[in-house]
Design an enzyme around this catalytic site. Structure first.
Site, PDB file in Angstrom:
ATOM      1  N   ASP A 116     -42.870 -12.642  43.574  1.00  0.00           N
ATOM      2  CA  ASP A 116     -41.955 -13.619  42.980  1.00  0.00           C
ATOM      3  C   ASP A 116     -41.373 -13.027  41.702  1.00  0.00           C
ATOM      4  O   ASP A 116     -42.034 -12.263  40.989  1.00  0.00           O
ATOM      5  CB  ASP A 116     -42.723 -14.905  42.669  1.00  0.00           C
ATOM      6  CG  ASP A 116     -41.821 -16.060  42.278  1.00  0.00           C
ATOM      7  OD1 ASP A 116     -41.609 -16.945  43.114  1.00  0.00           O
ATOM      8  OD2 ASP A 116     -41.340 -16.078  41.131  1.00  0.00           O
TER       9      ASP A 116
ATOM     10  N   HIS B 238     -40.861 -14.434  38.979  1.00  0.00           N
ATOM     11  CA  HIS B 238     -41.598 -14.943  37.822  1.00  0.00           C
ATOM     12  C   HIS B 238     -43.060 -14.504  37.899  1.00  0.00           C
ATOM     13  O   HIS B 238     -43.629 -14.396  38.981  1.00  0.00           O
ATOM     14  CB  HIS B 238     -41.549 -16.474  37.774  1.00  0.00           C
ATOM     15  CG  HIS B 238     -40.164 -17.034  37.761  1.00  0.00           C
ATOM     16  ND1 HIS B 238     -39.467 -17.337  38.919  1.00  0.00           N
ATOM     17  CD2 HIS B 238     -39.348 -17.359  36.729  1.00  0.00           C
ATOM     18  CE1 HIS B 238     -38.275 -17.820  38.593  1.00  0.00           C
ATOM     19  NE2 HIS B 238     -38.181 -17.839  37.285  1.00  0.00           N
TER      20      HIS B 238
ATOM     21  N   ASP C 170     -36.919 -15.030  44.784  1.00  0.00           N
ATOM     22  CA  ASP C 170     -35.955 -15.266  43.715  1.00  0.00           C
ATOM     23  C   ASP C 170     -35.529 -14.002  42.970  1.00  0.00           C
ATOM     24  O   ASP C 170     -34.784 -14.084  41.987  1.00  0.00           O
ATOM     25  CB  ASP C 170     -36.462 -16.327  42.733  1.00  0.00           C
ATOM     26  CG  ASP C 170     -37.956 -16.314  42.537  1.00  0.00           C
ATOM     27  OD1 ASP C 170     -38.621 -15.357  42.962  1.00  0.00           O
ATOM     28  OD2 ASP C 170     -38.477 -17.290  41.953  1.00  0.00           O
TER      29      ASP C 170
ATOM     30  N   HIS D 266     -47.742 -20.828  39.626  1.00  0.00           N
ATOM     31  CA  HIS D 266     -47.768 -21.149  38.191  1.00  0.00           C
ATOM     32  C   HIS D 266     -48.868 -22.153  37.827  1.00  0.00           C
ATOM     33  O   HIS D 266     -49.164 -22.327  36.640  1.00  0.00           O
ATOM     34  CB  HIS D 266     -46.419 -21.710  37.746  1.00  0.00           C
ATOM     35  CG  HIS D 266     -45.305 -20.729  37.761  1.00  0.00           C
ATOM     36  ND1 HIS D 266     -45.399 -19.488  37.169  1.00  0.00           N
ATOM     37  CD2 HIS D 266     -44.064 -20.793  38.321  1.00  0.00           C
ATOM     38  CE1 HIS D 266     -44.270 -18.829  37.345  1.00  0.00           C
ATOM     39  NE2 HIS D 266     -43.450 -19.595  38.056  1.00  0.00           N
TER      40      HIS D 266
END
Length: 345
Positions: free
Chosen positions: A163, A165, A250, A126
């Protein structure tokens, strides 16, 4: 055939932690404990990282951003933003985490290892060139990929970010770069709100950024279709010289921060596809960095499953079932077809 496999690890990775935060030292401790319990730790070559230098990090991040993180840590500021905490040691640990990704990449590119998994934390995908966010300080994967280009002359690197996200920071770092194919299957809607289908790169990089925004509730079958119908054809077209994986676990069905339904068999499937891509085009070379994954036992089991699949270990798969997939808000089949049409797959 078994692969020469290693992990990059340093005990100082535990110094950046907060007990009340999902991204805490126990995530890494759980992985190491499981590897040792299953007598797999000694099968791995263990590499100790050196901290990345400021000059190395500055290949991706602005000096202002690097200096800002350093300043806040020196001032003992507890928060960088509402999601991203700091400890006095976080700047140094962040440089060490970036150094872990560099160590993994160099070990693979120099032929010491076939597969190298950097257990560096804090995670990185991120972190954008000018700012930290989403638990991430410096973008470990992007820094390693940029140095793979510059130090080893690679012209085609594939970054697969599984991931749950979207890896907004990695996308931004290479948005104009045709030498990096960035592919991100991720849950949408979800933090950070980026990763739309039509974000495809700009200028020379147009077409080399592929987002696959999937609705909550998708399970193994949808992810298998994504890999078979989108990711593998993209790899066949791009023919990467190095495969790099931002490995966030995740999307596991019990993860507390997301709503996907992957089982451990799903992670084995993704790793198997990664291994096959690497064997077809990269002489088997795979570099992984640890991203998200916040169910301690689930993340640990998923990481060991991924390592086992990439390494060719004869290990019995944990067959814990996931709940039935139940996508909401949108039809994943429609999204998959839209991605294929948009990118001429």
């Amino acid at each position: 055939m078994t692969k020469k496999t290693g992990i990059v690890y340093h005990p100082n990775y535990f110094l950046h932690t907060r007990d009340t935060h999902p991204e805490k030292k126990e995530r890494l401790q759980a992985i190491l404990t499981l590897l040792k319990q299953q007598n797999l730790f000694d099968k791995l070559e263990q590499l100790a990282p050196m901290p990345a230098s400021v000059d190395e990090v500055a290949k991706v991040h602005t000096r202002q951003h690097i200096d800002y993180v350093h300043k806040l840590c020196q001032q003992h500021k507890p928060q960088l933003d509402p999601d991203t905490y700091l400890t006095p040691e976080s700047y140094d640990v962040g440089l060490l985490s970036a150094g872990g990704a560099l160590t993994a990449m160099r070990a693979v590119m120099r032929g010491k290892l076939d597969v190298a998994f950097s257990f560096g934390r804090p995670p990185g995908h991120h972190a954008e060139p000018h700012r930290a966010m989403g638990f991430c300080l410096f973008n470990n994967m992007a820094i390693a990929a940029r140095h793979a280009q510059e130090e080893f002359g690679l012209s085609r690197i594939m970054i697969l970010d599984w991931d749950v996200h979207h890896g907004n920071g990695t996308q931004k770092a290479f948005y104009h770069d045709p030498g990096v194919l960035f592919v991100s299957p991720h849950q949408s809607p979800l933090f950070p709100g980026t990763g739309h289908l039509k974000e495809k790169g700009e200028g020379a990089g147009e077409g080399y950024n592929v987002n696959i925004p999937l609705p909550p509730g998708c399970g193994d079958d949808v992810y298998s279709q994504v890999f078979t119908e989108i990711i593998r054809p993209l790899a066949d077209r791009f023919r990467p010289e190095l495969l790099m994986v931002s490995a966030g676990q995740d999307s596991y069905h019990n993860d507390p921060v997301a709503s996907m339904n992957l089982s451990f068999a799903g992670f084995a499937m993704m790793a198997r596809h990664a291994r096959q891509i690497a064997e077809a085009y990269c002489d088997g070379k795979v570099v992984l960095t640890l991203e998200g994954g916040y169910h301690l036992g689930g993340q640990a089991e998923a990481v060991v499953t991924i390592l086992s699949e990439l390494s060719g270990w004869d290990r019995l798969l944990n067959d814990e079932p996931a709940p039935p997939a139940d996508p909401i808000y949108d039809d994943p089949a429609r999204i998959i077809q839209e991605v294929k049409s948009f990118h001429n797959i």
